[in-house]
Write a protein that holds these residues in place. Structure first.
Motif, short mmCIF file in Angstrom:
data_model
loop_
_atom_site.label_atom_id
_atom_site.label_comp_id
_atom_site.label_asym_id
_atom_site.label_seq_id
_atom_site.Cartn_x
_atom_site.Cartn_y
_atom_site.Cartn_z
N ASN A 27 8.08 -11.31 16.42
CA ASN A 27 6.68 -11.18 15.99
C ASN A 27 6.17 -9.76 16.17
OD1 ASN A 27 6.51 -13.84 15.22
ND2 ASN A 27 5.58 -14.54 17.13
N PHE A 28 6.57 -9.11 17.25
CA PHE A 28 6.16 -7.72 17.48
C PHE A 28 6.73 -6.81 16.39
CE2 PHE A 28 7.03 -3.52 19.31
CZ PHE A 28 5.75 -3.14 19.69
N ILE A 29 7.99 -6.99 16.07
CA ILE A 29 8.63 -6.16 15.03
C ILE A 29 7.94 -6.38 13.68
CG2 ILE A 29 10.76 -5.84 13.70
CD1 ILE A 29 12.29 -6.48 16.30
N VAL A 31 4.82 -7.34 13.10
CA VAL A 31 3.50 -6.71 13.11
C VAL A 31 3.62 -5.20 12.91
CG1 VAL A 31 1.50 -6.16 14.55
CG2 VAL A 31 2.38 -8.49 14.47
N VAL A 32 4.56 -4.57 13.59
CA VAL A 32 4.77 -3.12 13.44
C VAL A 32 5.15 -2.78 12.01
CG1 VAL A 32 6.22 -1.18 14.13
CG2 VAL A 32 5.33 -2.74 15.87
N ALA A 33 6.03 -3.59 11.41
CA ALA A 33 6.47 -3.35 10.04
C ALA A 33 5.30 -3.48 9.06
CB ALA A 33 7.58 -4.33 9.67
N LEU A 35 2.02 -3.16 9.73
CA LEU A 35 1.07 -2.07 9.94
C LEU A 35 1.60 -0.75 9.39
CD1 LEU A 35 -0.29 -2.85 13.52
CD2 LEU A 35 -1.41 -3.25 11.32
N SER A 36 2.92 -0.55 9.47
CA SER A 36 3.52 0.66 8.90
C SER A 36 3.37 0.67 7.38
CB SER A 36 5.01 0.74 9.27
OG SER A 36 5.17 0.82 10.67
N THR A 75 6.08 -11.55 4.22
CA THR A 75 6.79 -11.20 5.45
C THR A 75 6.79 -12.36 6.43
OG1 THR A 75 6.11 -8.90 5.18
CG2 THR A 75 6.95 -9.54 7.34
N PHE A 228 2.10 -13.22 19.65
CA PHE A 228 3.47 -12.78 19.90
C PHE A 228 4.35 -13.90 20.42
CE2 PHE A 228 1.77 -8.26 20.39
CZ PHE A 228 2.18 -7.91 19.12
#
Length: 274
Positions: A27-29, A31-33, A35-36, A75, A228
């Motif tokens: 879940n963290f990965i 979210v980062v993807a 937002l990127s 996603t 998360f």
């Protein structure tokens, strides 16, 4: 006294920890993807609007809003098997424009409602001012598209002035206002008190039919910590309940809002097997 074999106890403990850690990391990965991707979209949008008039900017913002919603759901569906269950109990054609009223459980409520809007219609939201900055692309779209961003603990007179301007903008630009009358997300899933001020101000500017919707499931991953750890394990449900006639005057508006809350309360009870 019975004692579990050491191997069973140890195996179950480590398996549980492993699954939990795996959910959190994935879940963290994700979210980062996301937002990127949004940051890149924001850069592109910032460049494009430099050369556009207001009408062109509105059209481009709609395109990027659709892209943002598509990225979120594609996603989540691909990597977390996000399950969005939709039920439509409205048997009549939706009016051309309407006020959308729903309960509020998570930040996902906004992109979900954007995704489910009928073709050719766009929603504009009454949301908290904290979202004005800090979220790539989303904050920019909220500002550029004319959503209403108010302080939850600010000056009530100033807040109502912003809501009035928001309602006039929706009428002028032919968009559909949406209000979460609870005013904030429910962290427990319980339906909160409905506040009438925002709805009344919108309907004072323009008397619109009210579409009532119920959401459930988002409260279980509403905080960053719970997102998360548990997102993707609980289905998210949306039910479109009814179209209420456009109320006229304060008394009819309050009655309509009370009816909205009763419809949503009953729907939540049904969804949960009550």
């Amino acid at each position: 006294m019975s004692i579990l074999p050491e191997s069973d106890f140890t195996g179950k403990s480590f398996r549980s920890i492993s699954i939990c850690s795996g959910n959190q990391m994935l879940n963290f990965i994700i979210v980062v993807a996301i937002l990127s991707a949004f940051l890149w979209f924001e850069i592109l949008l910032s460049i494009r609007i430099l050369f556009l008039d207001r009408r062109g900017m509105n059209a481009v913002c709609e395109t990027y809003a659709a892209k943002a919603v598509s990225v979120i759901f594609s996603t989540f569906s691909a990597y977390r098997h996000f399950n969005l269950a939709i039920e439509n109990r409205i048997s009549v054609d939706l009016p051309e424009r309407f006020l959308l009223v729903a309960n509020h459980q998570s930040l996902l409520d906004i992109p979900i409602m954007m995704k489910l809007m009928p073709p050719g219609r766009s929603a504009r939201f009454l949301a908290k001012q904290e979202l004005r900055w800090g979220v790539p692309l989303i904050s920019m779209l909220l500002r550029l598209q004319g959503h209403c961003l108010v302080k939850r603990t600010g000056d009530p007179i100033e807040s109502m002035r912003l809501v009035t301007a928001f309602a006039k903008r929706c009428a002028r630009e032919n968009t559909c206002p949406m209000v979460f009358p609870e005013g904030t997300r429910s962290r427990t899933g319980a339906l909160g008190e409905f506040h009438s001020a925002g709805v009344r101000k919108v309907l004072e500017v323009e008397s619109l039919p009210i579409v009532v919707a119920t959401v459930d499931g988002g409260w279980q991953s509403a905080t960053l910590k719970s997102f998360f750890s548990s997102f993707g394990t609980v289905p998210y449900r949306v039910r479109f309940e009814a179209v209420l006639p456009a109320p006229v005057g304060r008394r009819e508006t309050l009655d309509a809002l009370e009816r909205c809350r009763a419809i949503i309360a009953r729907s939540l009870d049904e969804m949960r097997g009550g």
